[in-house]
Scaffold this motif. Structure first.
Motif: not given
Length: 452
Positions: A154, A178-180, A204, A232
């Motif tokens: 992230h 942001y997180k994958d 996000v 998100d």
């Protein structure tokens, strides 16, 4: 493994970082005086130790609780090469003008109901890099690229402002996170925790809030903060999540050195090295202090080396020698356990009593990470039905005597012979970062400590 390597590098940096000031001095000064004297006389740096309570809302559908609380002990320290800021620490890798690049290790809370925190594993830590830019008038921006130990990534982009008043410091921030997909699935979809867990896409979050401290008296400060996170869309619509928002509050108190008030001054304390050897005991810390010490039937032992970096020689005007003390501990193999390494970071205070010889009592508070759970610790937690935690709170209680005074040899005045309790524990189920457990381990140790 990466997180362990970073933690080891942080401890190494703490041991070596005091020399960073010496490196900035002229060659003539370095030739004129021993580098140990530079360490002993160098000005005190920014440091502190605090006790806080954190409370957060629970966004998960699992469990009936609406909030979860945790006791969070914190340390603070900063010099030219190394820093600890509460729940994160790091190395200054590069700095030029307003730019700085750090390697960081940061604790991250997972706000599950406390009933399942030990089963799932409590909180976690992330490691990575941070690019920082100062903009003037207290404004700054950070860009963090982080991963957990299983490479779920992230990134955090933060805009912040530091505000300093006569009696307070305030830090306000707004962040985009942001997180994958792997990160979202694991931590919010619970994809590997539960059969009903789900896979989620990347997304996000947005987070805003503040933290600060207020000067009460002398070295005493009050601490507090509040943050809100908006998830998100993938997280908000996950069947494992029941809320769109998560809020968190923390409050506590701490003891800090504030150079704005006391100024930077030379201190009398010397750095030290401490060499110890210890023996495990099933007895708890209260029984040990009372003299009721049970012998470990398997004679498990440890050997440790600690470095003491001077912070100050007084607190509230009381003569207390206070140190930042990183340490490396080796747990020896036995018939019931393999050998393992332990890393410690703590702040320790000594009070000296000059009667009938010079002796000291000491107490340290910090963090301990062990790569393999020791037998004495595993056995206690198995009896109580807990999953063990590699990261635990660390306490060191000690008493020592000056060998120069004891034997009438002035050449031994910088040597101390002592006894200490090496204690790891989880603060009686009050700390989610330690897996919400009760128990730990104790070792009776003897040591030689040398001021230099």
């Amino acid at each position: 493994m990466k997180a362990n390597l970073l933690a080891a590098s942080l401890i190494f940096a703490c041991v070596s970082s005091p020399y960073a000031v010496a490196e900035n001095e002229s060659t003539e000064q370095l030739d004129a005086q021993n580098s140990v004297e530079v360490l002993r006389k160098k000005h005190s740096e920014n440091w502190g130790i605090a006790a806080t309570m954190r409370s957060a809302t629970i966004p998960y559908t699992e469990g009936g609780s609406q909030n979860v609380s945790s006791f969070v002990p914190m340390m603070f320290y900063e010099d030219d090469a190394f820093f600890i800021h509460g729940i994160e620490g790091g190395l200054r890798l590069w700095e030029e003008d307003e730019w700085r690049l750090n390697a960081i290790l940061r604790m991250r809370f997972i706000d599950l109901p406390r009933e399942v925190q030990n089963e799932i594993g409590g909180d976690t830590g992330d490691f990575g890099f941070q690019l920082k830019r100062q903009w003037g008038d207290g404004w700054y921006s950070d860009l963090d690229v982080l991963s957990d130990k299983d490479y779920r990534f992230h990134g955090v982009a933060t805009l912040g402002k530091n505000i300093q008043g006569e009696s307070f410091d305030l830090n306000a921030t707004v962040s985009a996170i942001y997180k994958d997909a792997d990160f979202n699935s694991f931590y919010y979809g619970l994809s590997e925790y539960r059969d009903e867990g789900v896979r989620l896409g990347a997304g996000v979050d947005f987070k805003a809030g503040f933290n600060g401290r207020y000067h009460v008296y002398s070295n005493l400060y009050l601490l507090g903060g509040a943050y809100a996170t908006y998830f998100d869309s993938n997280v908000r619509h996950s069947p494992t999540i029941s809320e769109s928002w998560e809020g968190e509050l923390f409050a506590g108190f701490g003891f800090f050195n504030d150079n704005r008030r006391t100024g930077r001054r030379e201190i009398s304390t010397r750095p030290y090295l401490r060499f110890a050897h210890g023996w495990a005991t099933p007895s708890n810390i209260g029984e040990i202090i009372a003299g009721d010490i049970e012998k470990d039937p398997f004679n498990n032992q440890l050997t440790s080396v600690f470095y003491g970096h001077p912070l100050t020689d007084e607190l509230f005007g009381i003569p207390l020698d206070i140190y930042l003390t990183p340490g490396v501990v080796w747990h020896w193999s036995s018939e019931v356990q393999s050998s393992s390494a332990e890393l410690v970071m703590a702040i320790k205070a000594y009070y000296t009593i000059d009667w009938p010889t010079k002796w000291r009592i000491g107490i340290a508070e910090g963090l301990s990470y062990v790569n393999h759970i020791t037998y004495v610790e595993q056995t206690e937690l198995d009896e109580k039905g807990y999953e063990p935690s590699h990261l635990l709170n660390y306490i060191d209680l000690s008493v020592d005597v000056n060998l120069g005074d004891l034997f009438g040899k002035s050449s031994w005045n910088r040597a101390w012979l002592g006894y200490s309790i090496h204690h790891r524990s989880a603060i009686f189920e009050k700390a989610s970062q330690f897996g919400r457990i009760k128990g730990g381990s104790n070792y009776n140790t003897v040591y030689l400590q040398f001021d230099f």
